[in-house]
Design an enzyme around this catalytic site. Structure first.
Site, PDB file in Angstrom:
ATOM      1  N   GLY A 164       0.796  -1.230   0.000  1.00 13.51           N
ATOM      2  CA  GLY A 164       0.000   0.000   0.000  1.00 13.51           C
ATOM      3  C   GLY A 164       0.825   1.276   0.000  1.00 13.51           C
ATOM      4  CE  LYS A 200     -13.613   6.083 -12.565  1.00 16.03           C
ATOM      5  NZ  LYS A 200     -13.704   7.537 -12.494  1.00 16.03           N
ATOM      6  NE  ARG A 290       4.330 -12.123  -1.995  1.00 16.06           N
ATOM      7  CZ  ARG A 290       3.176 -11.914  -1.382  1.00 16.06           C
ATOM      8  NH1 ARG A 290       2.577 -12.907  -0.747  1.00 16.06           N
ATOM      9  NH2 ARG A 290       2.585 -10.747  -1.405  1.00 16.06           N
TER      10      ARG A 290
HETATM   11  P1  ADP Z   1       0.112  -3.063  -3.051  1.00 18.23           P
HETATM   12  O1  ADP Z   1       1.006  -3.881  -3.941  1.00 18.23           O
HETATM   13  O2  ADP Z   1       0.778  -1.844  -2.506  1.00 18.23           O
HETATM   14  O3  ADP Z   1      -0.564  -3.899  -1.998  1.00 18.23           O
HETATM   15  P2  ADP Z   1      -2.246  -3.137  -4.817  1.00 18.23           P
HETATM   16  O4  ADP Z   1      -2.236  -2.662  -6.213  1.00 18.23           O
HETATM   17  O5  ADP Z   1      -2.252  -4.625  -4.608  1.00 18.23           O
HETATM   18  O6  ADP Z   1      -1.025  -2.463  -4.015  1.00 18.23           O
HETATM   19  O7  ADP Z   1      -3.490  -2.523  -4.061  1.00 18.23           O
HETATM   20  C1  ADP Z   1      -3.665  -2.711  -2.679  1.00 18.23           C
HETATM   21  C2  ADP Z   1      -5.064  -2.289  -2.292  1.00 18.23           C
HETATM   22  O8  ADP Z   1      -5.285  -0.909  -2.638  1.00 18.23           O
HETATM   23  C3  ADP Z   1      -6.175  -3.039  -2.978  1.00 18.23           C
HETATM   24  O9  ADP Z   1      -6.486  -4.262  -2.338  1.00 18.23           O
HETATM   25  C4  ADP Z   1      -7.299  -2.029  -2.868  1.00 18.23           C
HETATM   26  O10 ADP Z   1      -7.800  -2.026  -1.535  1.00 18.23           O
HETATM   27  C5  ADP Z   1      -6.608  -0.692  -3.088  1.00 18.23           C
HETATM   28  N1  ADP Z   1      -6.597  -0.297  -4.521  1.00 18.23           N
HETATM   29  C6  ADP Z   1      -5.627  -0.581  -5.451  1.00 18.23           C
HETATM   30  N2  ADP Z   1      -5.959  -0.081  -6.663  1.00 18.23           N
HETATM   31  C7  ADP Z   1      -7.147   0.533  -6.529  1.00 18.23           C
HETATM   32  C8  ADP Z   1      -8.046   1.244  -7.428  1.00 18.23           C
HETATM   33  N3  ADP Z   1      -7.751   1.432  -8.710  1.00 18.23           N
HETATM   34  N4  ADP Z   1      -9.192   1.741  -6.905  1.00 18.23           N
HETATM   35  C9  ADP Z   1      -9.507   1.590  -5.597  1.00 18.23           C
HETATM   36  N5  ADP Z   1      -8.724   0.938  -4.704  1.00 18.23           N
HETATM   37  C10 ADP Z   1      -7.564   0.402  -5.145  1.00 18.23           C
END
Ligand code: ADP
Length: 445
Positions: A164, A200, A290
């Site tokens: 995050g 988005k 993983r």
């Molecule tokens: P990280 O690798 O930092 O964990 P992610 O891309 O897997 O990042 O996203 C982590 C979380 O962030 C998702 O599970 C969701 O809760 C939120 N998130 C990511 N992309 C979006 C998006 N386009 N719109 C709304 N929430 C998002």
């Protein structure tokens, strides 16, 4: 077949991997920092090697020390678990150069999926639906026009992102450049890479991910989905399978799309394709190359040992089952138990005076702590996972309620009471929650 496996991790996942090895007749080597010499993974492994001081950068992330431990013990393979070196392509390459098997995909897959911009492009080209957004990295010059086209709110995300970090929402055009700069600075500090892209921002999605596995003999399968929408600060708190809201036909559809995609990449081993799911549509966000923390919920509903299959694939054997052999049965829920204050979430390391995990039919506790164990302050605060299976979601929740009541961890604060509150909420019980639900609930308390 692998004969001796070095487990380059600690805590519950080191134990989880050790257990699979024991059942397969594979000898294990534990590595540990000086802070972990009393840890359960060290006690249970056939051999152990101290690889450095408490600081993870000098121990669990110390590649030369881990390589030396392989040489000393004559280990022929390394399982990285999750976190630490599990998504480090360089580590996989170094092991390969030393004729040591890395239990995971090829270095190139780790590299491709570790760059979220590249991952999105590859997935889109392979027919996987992605979140609308910029086609690649953005600059301050082109970001405003791209964001306008996507439509506000937009999410600024780091290409190297994880946990995050480097992720911020821009609500309006006025705040875009400032938000982008903040996220960029965070990404630079956390990952040493400040490439950013725009997406988005979806308002009310669920987080639904699909477990996949592939071998070197053309075997490619999906093991259904996990719903991980209950999150705090983008970190998962409780996960379940199947998703309470996903229609069966859609599970099959998305499963077919992702298995086709990973076979075009020639992927090997276990992986998770993460999606946001809103208004009946899937949107790819990232692939983890993983084993995931929440893999046991999939094991509970499929009765397949994912670590065993990883070790088979890494040894060059085919998966022990085909797609048509997978019979999904019942419902499973996992609660992550953290050594944290259940209200402030402040870490609560220290000595555990009493530890009584629950038991009984359909109850699994993956943990490496014990009564008398002192949780060191240096690592992740997750001290265990409670995973419960029932014939349906209702039975699973009832069993979870009684298991949480039975669970005793004294001497430190844990998030057990948070889970007890959560599962009594009508929105949880009816399955109607999105990725923002938990934070709203916590804010309202
Ligand atoms: P990280 O690798 O930092 O964990 P992610 O891309 O897997 O990042 O996203 C982590 C979380 O962030 C998702 O599970 C969701 O809760 C939120 N998130 C990511 N992309 C979006 C998006 N386009 N719109 C709304 N929430 C998002």
């Amino acid at each position: 077949m692998i004969k001796k496996l070095l487990i380059a991790n600690r805590g519950e996942i080191a134990l989880r991997i050790h257990r699979a090895c024991q059942e397969m007749g594979i000898a294990t080597v534990a590595v540990h920092s000086t802070a972990d010499s009393e840890a359960m993974h060290v006690r249970l492994a056939d051999e152990s090697v101290c690889i450095g001081p408490p600081n993870a950068a000098q121990s669990y992330l110390n590649i030369p020390a881990i390589l030396a431990a392989c040489e000393i013990t004559d280990a022929d393979a390394v399982h990285p678990g999750y976190g630490f070196l599990s998504e480090n392509a360089g580590f996989a390459e170094i092991l390969e150069a030393h004729d040591i098997i890395f239990v995971g995909p090829k270095a190139q897959h780790i590299r491709d999926m570790g760059d979220k911009i590249a991952a999105k492009q590859l997935m889109r080209a392979a027919g996987v639906p992605v979140v609308p957004g910029s086609d690649g990295a953005v600059t301050n010059d082109d970001a405003p026009a791209i964001a306008e086209k996507i439509g506000y709110p937009v999410l600024c995300k780091a290409a190297a992102g994880g946990g995050g970090r480097g992720m911020k929402v821009a609500e309006t055009a006025e705040t875009l450049l400032e938000t982008l700069a903040t996220a960029r600075a965070e990404a630079r500090a956390a990952f040493g890479d400040d490439a950013m892209y725009l997406e988005k921002y979806l308002g009310t999605p669920r987080h639904i991910e699909v477990q996949v596995m592939a071998d070197a003999h053309g075997g490619v399968v999906h093991l259904g989905e996990r719903d991980c929408s209950l999150q705090r600060r983008h970190q998962k708190v409780l996960e379940e399978s199947p998703s309470p809201i996903l229609p069966m036909e859609q599970r099959e559809q998305i499963g077919a799309i992702v298995t086709k995609a990973i076979s075009t990449f020639g992927y090997l081993g276990a992986g998770t394709i993460e999606f946001l799911y809103q208004d009946g549509q899937f949107y790819f966000i990232e692939m983890n190359t993983r084993l995931q923390v929440e893999h046991p919920v999939t094991e509970m509903v499929t009765n397949i040992d994912l670590v065993r299959e990883q070790l088979r694939v890494a040894s060059g054997l085919p998966l022990s089952f085909a797609q048509s052999d997978i019979a999904f049965s019942g419902h499973a829920i996992e609660c992550r138990i953290n050594a944290e204050d259940p209200r402030s979430f402040a870490p609560s390391p220290g000595r555990i005076t009493q530890f009584h995990p629950p038991g009984g039919l359909g109850v699994r506790v993956d943990s490496a702590v014990y009564a008398g164990y002192t949780i060191p302050p240096y690592y992740d605060s997750m001290i265990g996972k409670l995973i419960v299976h029932g014939r349906d979601r209702q039975e699973c929740i009832m069993r979870l309620r009684r298991s949480l009541r039975e669970f005793v961890v004294d001497g430190i604060k844990t998030t057990i009471s948070l889970h007890q509150d959560l599962i009594e909420q009508p929105d949880f019980q009816s399955g109607s929650y999105d990725i923002h639900w938990l934070e709203k609930y916590l804010a309202g308390q």
